[in-house]
Design a protein around this motif. Structure first.
Motif, PDB file in Angstrom:
ATOM      1  N   GLY A  46       0.810  -1.215   0.000  1.00  0.00           N
ATOM      2  CA  GLY A  46       0.000   0.000   0.000  1.00  0.00           C
ATOM      3  C   GLY A  46       0.837   1.255   0.000  1.00  0.00           C
ATOM      4  O   GLY A  46       0.422   2.293   0.529  1.00  0.00           O
ATOM      5  N   MET A  47       2.009   1.181  -0.628  1.00  0.00           N
ATOM      6  CA  MET A  47       2.947   2.302  -0.620  1.00  0.00           C
ATOM      7  C   MET A  47       3.057   2.955  -1.994  1.00  0.00           C
ATOM      8  O   MET A  47       3.021   2.280  -3.029  1.00  0.00           O
ATOM      9  CB  MET A  47       4.337   1.822  -0.193  1.00  0.00           C
ATOM     10  CG  MET A  47       4.385   1.243   1.213  1.00  0.00           C
ATOM     11  SD  MET A  47       3.940   2.442   2.488  1.00  0.00           S
ATOM     12  CE  MET A  47       5.327   3.572   2.370  1.00  0.00           C
ATOM     13  N   ALA A  48       3.191   4.266  -1.999  1.00  0.00           N
ATOM     14  CA  ALA A  48       3.452   4.985  -3.243  1.00  0.00           C
ATOM     15  C   ALA A  48       4.885   4.710  -3.679  1.00  0.00           C
ATOM     16  O   ALA A  48       5.725   4.288  -2.880  1.00  0.00           O
ATOM     17  CB  ALA A  48       3.239   6.481  -3.037  1.00  0.00           C
ATOM     18  N   GLY A  49       5.164   4.960  -4.960  1.00  0.00           N
ATOM     19  CA  GLY A  49       6.517   4.742  -5.446  1.00  0.00           C
ATOM     20  C   GLY A  49       6.760   5.477  -6.742  1.00  0.00           C
ATOM     21  O   GLY A  49       5.842   6.079  -7.324  1.00  0.00           O
ATOM     22  N   SER A  50       8.006   5.443  -7.193  1.00  0.00           N
ATOM     23  CA  SER A  50       8.373   6.094  -8.446  1.00  0.00           C
ATOM     24  C   SER A  50       9.293   5.193  -9.251  1.00  0.00           C
ATOM     25  O   SER A  50      10.244   4.617  -8.716  1.00  0.00           O
ATOM     26  CB  SER A  50       9.069   7.438  -8.168  1.00  0.00           C
ATOM     27  OG  SER A  50       9.413   8.083  -9.384  1.00  0.00           O
ATOM     28  N   ILE A  51       8.991   5.082 -10.536  1.00  0.00           N
ATOM     29  CA  ILE A  51       9.787   4.273 -11.463  1.00  0.00           C
ATOM     30  C   ILE A  51      10.270   5.171 -12.586  1.00  0.00           C
ATOM     31  O   ILE A  51       9.478   5.932 -13.167  1.00  0.00           O
ATOM     32  CB  ILE A  51       8.950   3.113 -12.043  1.00  0.00           C
ATOM     33  CG1 ILE A  51       8.489   2.158 -10.941  1.00  0.00           C
ATOM     34  CG2 ILE A  51       9.746   2.353 -13.113  1.00  0.00           C
ATOM     35  CD1 ILE A  51       7.517   1.078 -11.403  1.00  0.00           C
ATOM     36  N   VAL A  52      11.554   5.099 -12.892  1.00  0.00           N
ATOM     37  CA  VAL A  52      12.118   5.866 -14.005  1.00  0.00           C
ATOM     38  C   VAL A  52      12.772   4.913 -14.993  1.00  0.00           C
ATOM     39  O   VAL A  52      13.649   4.119 -14.623  1.00  0.00           O
ATOM     40  CB  VAL A  52      13.157   6.905 -13.514  1.00  0.00           C
ATOM     41  CG1 VAL A  52      13.776   7.630 -14.711  1.00  0.00           C
ATOM     42  CG2 VAL A  52      12.506   7.908 -12.569  1.00  0.00           C
ATOM     43  N   ASN A  53      12.330   4.978 -16.238  1.00  0.00           N
ATOM     44  CA  ASN A  53      12.911   4.184 -17.314  1.00  0.00           C
ATOM     45  C   ASN A  53      13.908   5.045 -18.084  1.00  0.00           C
ATOM     46  O   ASN A  53      13.550   6.127 -18.557  1.00  0.00           O
ATOM     47  CB  ASN A  53      11.817   3.692 -18.260  1.00  0.00           C
ATOM     48  CG  ASN A  53      10.817   2.783 -17.574  1.00  0.00           C
ATOM     49  OD1 ASN A  53      11.167   2.037 -16.671  1.00  0.00           O
ATOM     50  ND2 ASN A  53       9.552   2.849 -17.996  1.00  0.00           N
ATOM     51  N   VAL A  54      15.130   4.587 -18.186  1.00  0.00           N
ATOM     52  CA  VAL A  54      16.144   5.344 -18.922  1.00  0.00           C
ATOM     53  C   VAL A  54      16.039   4.977 -20.394  1.00  0.00           C
ATOM     54  O   VAL A  54      16.373   3.867 -20.810  1.00  0.00           O
ATOM     55  CB  VAL A  54      17.555   5.070 -18.381  1.00  0.00           C
ATOM     56  CG1 VAL A  54      18.594   5.852 -19.188  1.00  0.00           C
ATOM     57  CG2 VAL A  54      17.642   5.439 -16.902  1.00  0.00           C
ATOM     58  N   SER A  55      15.558   5.919 -21.170  1.00  0.00           N
ATOM     59  CA  SER A  55      15.333   5.704 -22.597  1.00  0.00           C
ATOM     60  C   SER A  55      16.403   6.453 -23.395  1.00  0.00           C
ATOM     61  O   SER A  55      17.573   6.470 -23.006  1.00  0.00           O
ATOM     62  CB  SER A  55      13.919   6.166 -22.982  1.00  0.00           C
ATOM     63  OG  SER A  55      13.622   5.824 -24.313  1.00  0.00           O
ATOM     64  N   SER A  56      16.011   7.095 -24.487  1.00  0.00           N
ATOM     65  CA  SER A  56      16.981   7.752 -25.368  1.00  0.00           C
ATOM     66  C   SER A  56      16.216   8.601 -26.371  1.00  0.00           C
ATOM     67  O   SER A  56      15.021   8.359 -26.623  1.00  0.00           O
ATOM     68  CB  SER A  56      17.805   6.687 -26.107  1.00  0.00           C
ATOM     69  OG  SER A  56      18.520   7.241 -27.180  1.00  0.00           O
ATOM     70  N   ILE A  57      16.898   9.575 -26.971  1.00  0.00           N
ATOM     71  CA  ILE A  57      16.257  10.284 -28.078  1.00  0.00           C
ATOM     72  C   ILE A  57      16.085   9.348 -29.272  1.00  0.00           C
ATOM     73  O   ILE A  57      15.344   9.655 -30.204  1.00  0.00           O
ATOM     74  CB  ILE A  57      17.020  11.559 -28.495  1.00  0.00           C
ATOM     75  CG1 ILE A  57      18.450  11.248 -28.941  1.00  0.00           C
ATOM     76  CG2 ILE A  57      16.998  12.595 -27.395  1.00  0.00           C
ATOM     77  CD1 ILE A  57      19.133  12.427 -29.611  1.00  0.00           C
ATOM     78  N   ALA A  58      16.739   8.170 -29.200  1.00  0.00           N
ATOM     79  CA  ALA A  58      16.537   7.152 -30.243  1.00  0.00           C
ATOM     80  C   ALA A  58      15.118   6.598 -30.210  1.00  0.00           C
ATOM     81  O   ALA A  58      14.726   5.847 -31.103  1.00  0.00           O
ATOM     82  CB  ALA A  58      17.542   6.022 -30.073  1.00  0.00           C
TER      83      ALA A  58
END
Length: 244
Positions: free
Chosen positions: A126-138
């Motif tokens: 029941g916890m909030a969270g944050s996910i970051v995907n490292v993408s590219s200008i590609a």
């Protein structure tokens, strides 16, 4: 960027080198507990010396079963950075099944798998969270010989949006960072040829490539409460490349 992540546990894939390594170091310095995941054990050993107390996990994320074994019981994670990626350069007409499968397994499928593991636990707690995907200008422009890489990053754009939509009701935010050439060891190889480097740099209105710190700062911002109303978005760290 000075942010306080004390009391939070983070997981960073592709943690051995470049953006991933500096992200681990920044999170560690900001008070977070860090699970550092990479496939090269020597990188983990040296990273653990720089950041005492991190939790090293050595696994090839392109292997579904090995990843499940290594991370399936990893425990509570509040912040996730999906950074692991491979760049296999082949002209479109010569792309092999092995290169295609490897690219999608590491660059995209592992994002599905690791994010599922982490998000399910967030929801159960029941916890909030944050996910970051490292993408590219590609994800937005193509480059010769990088069809598979560009395809994985293009797919990551829609994956990020889909994750944000489905996980949002659980107070889990999902975003991406999309850098241009970054001056990691890999990036320096790309720009090492003076002619290629000059032509590439001239395509950028700021006439520069991105520093690793520029990307890490964007990752930290998206992980933090400073971006509390941001989800399903991508931050371009491209020195204006897509504006030209």
């Amino acid at each position: 960027m000075k942010l306080n992540f004390s009391g939070l546990r983070s997981l960073v894939t592709g943690a051995g080198k470049g953006i991933g390594r500096d992200t681990v170091k920044a999170l560690h310095a900001s008070g977070a507990k860090v699970v550092a995941v990479t496939r090269t054990n020597t990188d983990l050993v040296s990273l653990a010396k720089e950041c005492p107390g991190i939790e090293p996990v050595c696994v090839d994320l392109g292997d579904w079963e090995a990843t499940e074994k290594a991370l399936g019981d990893i425990g509570p994670v509040d912040l996730l950075v999906n950074n692991a990626a491979v760049v296999l350069k082949q002209p479109f007409l010569n792309i092999t099944k092995e290169a295609f499968d490897r690219s999608f397994n590491v660059n995209l499928r592992s994002v599905f798998q690791v994010s599922q593991i982490v998000a399910r636990d967030m929801i159960n707690r029941g916890m909030a969270g944050s996910i970051v995907n490292v993408s590219s200008i590609a994800a937005h422009v193509t480059y010769p010989g990088l069809t598979t890489y560009c395809s994985t990053k293009g797919a990551m754009t829609m994956l990020t949006k889909a994750m944000a939509m489905e996980l949002g009701p659980h107070k889990i935010r999902v975003n991406s960072v999309n850098p241009t050439v970054v001056l990691t060891d890999m990036g320096k190889k790309i720009s090492a040829d003076p002619d290629i480097g000059r032509k590439l740099k001239e395509r950028h209105p700021l006439r520069k490539f991105a520093e690793v710190e520029d990307v890490v700062n964007s990752i930290l911002f998206l992980l933090s409460d400073s971006s509390a109303s941001t989800s399903g978005s991508g931050i371009l760290v491209d020195a204006g490349y897509l504006a030209s």
